[in-house]
Structure formats: C-alpha cells, structure tokens
Design an enzyme around this catalytic site. Structure first.
Site, PDB file in Angstrom:
ATOM      1  N   ASP A  77      64.597  64.818   6.834  1.00  0.00           N
ATOM      2  CA  ASP A  77      63.774  65.409   7.893  1.00  0.00           C
ATOM      3  C   ASP A  77      64.728  66.188   8.789  1.00  0.00           C
ATOM      4  OD1 ASP A  77      62.106  65.874  10.225  1.00  0.00           O
ATOM      5  OD2 ASP A  77      60.812  64.264   9.510  1.00  0.00           O
ATOM      6  N   ASN A  85      55.343  62.392  19.574  1.00  0.00           N
ATOM      7  CA  ASN A  85      55.323  61.751  18.249  1.00  0.00           C
ATOM      8  C   ASN A  85      54.944  60.277  18.317  1.00  0.00           C
ATOM      9  OD1 ASN A  85      58.423  63.459  17.447  1.00  0.00           O
ATOM     10  ND2 ASN A  85      56.336  64.180  17.130  1.00  0.00           N
ATOM     11  N   LEU A  86      55.179  59.642  19.461  1.00  0.00           N
ATOM     12  CA  LEU A  86      55.228  58.185  19.500  1.00  0.00           C
ATOM     13  C   LEU A  86      53.881  57.497  19.297  1.00  0.00           C
ATOM     14  CD1 LEU A  86      57.840  57.648  22.355  1.00  0.00           C
ATOM     15  CD2 LEU A  86      58.211  57.917  19.905  1.00  0.00           C
ATOM     16  N   ARG A  88      51.918  57.848  16.959  1.00  0.00           N
ATOM     17  CA  ARG A  88      51.640  57.653  15.529  1.00  0.00           C
ATOM     18  C   ARG A  88      52.899  57.381  14.710  1.00  0.00           C
ATOM     19  NH1 ARG A  88      52.040  62.771  16.883  1.00  0.00           N
ATOM     20  NH2 ARG A  88      53.022  64.313  15.514  1.00  0.00           N
ATOM     21  N   CYS A 208      48.437  69.155  12.421  1.00  0.00           N
ATOM     22  CA  CYS A 208      48.022  68.053  13.294  1.00  0.00           C
ATOM     23  C   CYS A 208      48.394  68.339  14.740  1.00  0.00           C
ATOM     24  CB  CYS A 208      48.636  66.731  12.823  1.00  0.00           C
ATOM     25  SG  CYS A 208      50.434  66.656  12.948  1.00  0.00           S
ATOM     26  N   CYS A 363      48.561  81.111  21.509  1.00  0.00           N
ATOM     27  CA  CYS A 363      48.115  79.828  20.960  1.00  0.00           C
ATOM     28  C   CYS A 363      49.312  78.883  21.013  1.00  0.00           C
ATOM     29  CB  CYS A 363      47.569  79.987  19.545  1.00  0.00           C
ATOM     30  SG  CYS A 363      48.782  80.559  18.342  1.00  0.00           S
TER      31      CYS A 363
END
Length: 405
Positions: A77, A85-86, A88, A208, A363
């Site tokens: 990664d 992020n935390l 999930r 997401c 956006c």
C-alpha cells in the site's frame, strides 16, 4: 482434508512438519475443527499470502490472516493513515495517523501474532513491480479501491496462475468472488475479466471517498475474504471459485450467482504498459479538453480586485454528505446529477451565478467537476473551468484548515 462436497478443492499448501506447543495453545480452537484440525493449521503455518491494500478491506483481512496463523503475509500500500480512515480501517489507531499504512499494519500484527512474518511494502503497485512481488506467494487477496489496480492484480494473477480472492464495497453493498486461471481439474478457470471484461470509464463510478461506506461492511467482507483464504489453503469446505456473492447489509440480503468463463475472451499473457494505484486514481481533467485552474491560481484570482468580467464563482457538484464535511465558501451547490437540468434554465441558480462571473466547478478530486464543466459548456456557458485536483488540492495548497475525507 477438504471433504467431498461439490466444488471442494485440494489444499493449496503443503503443511509444515509440526506445530510448537505455543502454536497448539494459540490455535486450539482451530485444532478442534474437523475441517481444519492439526494438518490444516500446519498448512496455514506454511502459507504465504499477498494482500493488496491495508485499508477498509485489507484491515480485517490482515488481522484475521495473522490471527489464523498464516506463516507469511506481504502487504502493499502506498498510502498513509488519515483520520477519515479510522471508522472502517480498524487495524490502525489515532496514534498511527500520518504513518504509512503498511507500517501501522505491520506493528499491529506483530502485537497480535508475533510468530507471523509480515513484509510491509510501502509502494505503488504497478505493471513493472507486481510480477516480482507476487513471486513466492500461494494466493493473493485484493483489497484495493480502484479499477486500475483490480484489473492489474487480476491480470498478473492470471499470468502467474495464482488464485485471487477479490472483493469490492460501495455504501452498504459488496461483491465477493474467487478467481483462478489454472485451478486443479475439474474446476473451471475463471477470472475477473470473465465477470467484467473491462473496467468502467474513469470517473463513472464514485469511490468510497465520494459515495461513502459503512464501516461494518468492511469488517463483514474482509472477514469473508480471510475465510476464503483459509478454505483455499487448507482444502476445507467449498471456496467461491466460479461464484459471485452479492450483499446488501442495509436490506440484509445475500445472493450467489455463478460465473462462467467467457470462451471468446483472449487469455491475458502480458501486462499492459502503465500502472495501477492502491489509492484512488484521478484522471487529468485537462486531458479531456476541459479547461482547468489550479487551486493556487484560483486563490490568486479570488484575491485580486474584481474586474469587468467579475470574480470567479465556485460551483460545488458533490453530494450533500461531502459538502457537510468540507466546502469552499462562498460557493453555489448543484449536485452533479442535476447539473444538466439546472443548466437548461437560464434564470436558474447557474444562470444567475454565471451573470456574476466566470464559473469554476469543483468536486473532491476534479473528475466529477470536469464532467460537470463539459455539460455546462455544451449548454452554452462560456469560460467554465474545473478546479484541478478538487477540494483535495485546495485543502493541500490553499486552506489546510479544511477537513480531509
């Protein structure tokens, strides 16, 4: 090991000779299971698994693989831990914010399962390095979040003949499957390209980070992906090879469909030029002919005295949830799916905004704003530009006080 159930496969990995006393104590609940037992646990101890991504799916995958006693895990990664992020990515903690995700994951796994070897690769996965990185691994689990990487990983696994556990998540929904280009007979070979021959156009499917995702979905799907790895390694049960699971946690529905190989498809024999990215890939809006302006350039224009044409007017085309997290003020809000309809009314909010000055559409990353700018240009709006890099670039280069998401 593996039983006689329809669709069962032989174990993927030969077992180590024996378990230590500490390992027998640690994995005692596995040893009690007839489908795994001592031999299956020794196969897990011998296994080497390659995990793409240490994010929403990678987090539970890594934790359950390590907890199950998989002997070697490689995780790749190129991203760092962010506060967003935390909710999930449960392998990380507040103290890890700003650190490479692979380093945070490696440290957490060392606490959870100190006997497991974890190789952390803080790098972007691409067509130049993936083949070498996959060498020596028994199977691959893809937890990436973009189509470029998913197809890169699938193609590399097809060439190498390595089984691939694949999953995707979106809001409350998920898909899960196992692909393998050279499975043992009589199983049929099936790959991602048999299910979806080509990726969708760039920017046509929200990530997401744009659409949102419920954290528990990551735990559900990631745990199922880890279970598929256990089944493949040990020969237990019936893996999802040739089957696609479709889930909707909001509606509590779950169904399985069969995937058949496409006889007309040309096998993948070499990787294309270019790279996949474990982070979300963002096409260059300017490359499609849509005029762009950089975040710093826009800030300079907004700071100048208002000229005859007026000051730039910002148009936010993101969703309501994104706008509630962070926004550039002042700006007009017109969600992307309503831009064409609103633009058709010259007296509407976009028409009135264009009367005040040149429109700059933004956006999250610049993909949707480029589409909106093209729509506005086609509707007759003059001088419309897209903010290159979106609010992410604005937060990075102009206003770091804005929350990231």
């Amino acid at each position: 090991m593996g039983g006689s159930a329809d669709g069962a496969l032989p174990p993927l990995v030969e077992p180590v000779p024996e378990l230590s006393a500490e390992e027998r104590a640690r994995y005692s609940r596995h040893l009690l299971l007839g489908a795994i037992g001592d031999e299956g646990q020794r196969r897990l101890r011998a296994a080497s698994v390659f995990v793409v991504g240490a994010g929403g799916l990678g987090a539970p995958v890594l934790m359950y693989l390590a907890a199950a006693g998989v002997g070697r895990i490689t995780v790749v990664d190129d991203d760092e831990v962010d506060i967003g992020n935390l909710h999930r990515q449960v392998i990380h903690s507040v103290g890890a914010v700003g650190r490479p995700k692979v380093d945070s994951a490696r440290d957490r796994l060392a606490e959870l399962a100190p006997g497991v070897r974890v190789d952390a690769v803080h790098s972007r996965l691409d067509a130049l390095n993936i083949s070498a990185l996959l060498e020596g691994h028994d199977l691959v689990i893809d937890g990436s979040d973009n189509f470029a990487t998913r197809y890169l990983v699938s193609d590399a696994c097809e060439i190498a003949g390595i089984p691939l556990i694949w999953g995707t998540i979106d809001r409350f929904r998920a898909q899960l499957a196992v692909f393998w280009s050279r499975p043992p007979a009589p199983a049929e070979a099936v790959t991602l390209r048999d299910l979806y021959p080509a990726p969708p156009p760039a920017g046509s499917v929200p990530s997401c980070a744009e659409a949102g995702v419920v954290g528990a979905l990551c735990g559900t799907v990631g745990s199922m992906m880890a279970m598929e790895a256990v089944k493949l390694v040990t020969g237990a049960g019936r893996p999802l090879l040739g089957r696609l699971v479709l889930m909707d946690l909001l509606e509590s529905t779950n169904r399985t469909v069969t995937i058949r190989p496409d006889p007309s498809r040309e096998p993948v024999t070499e990787l294309p030029d270019g790279a996949g990215d474990v982070s979300c890939e963002v096409p260059d809006a300017g490359a499609s002919g849509v005029p762009t302006v950089s975040a710093t350039g826009l800030a300079e224009e907004l700071a100048r005295p208002v000229g005859p044409a007026g000051a730039p007017v910002l148009v936010d085309v993101r969703g309501a949830g994104e706008r509630s997290i962070a926004r550039i003020d002042p700006s007009v809000w017109v969600p992307l799916d309503s831009v064409a309809e609103v633009a058709a009314d010259p007296t509407g909010v976009l028409g009135r905004a264009a009367d005040r000055g040149p429109l700059v559409v933004y956006c999250k990353s610049g993909v949707r704003s480029a589409r909106a700018a093209a729509t506005l240009a086609a509707a007759g709006f003059v001088g419309v530009r897209s903010l290159a890099g979106g609010i992410e670039a604005w937060t990075r280069d102009v206003d770091p006080s804005l929350p990231r998401y």
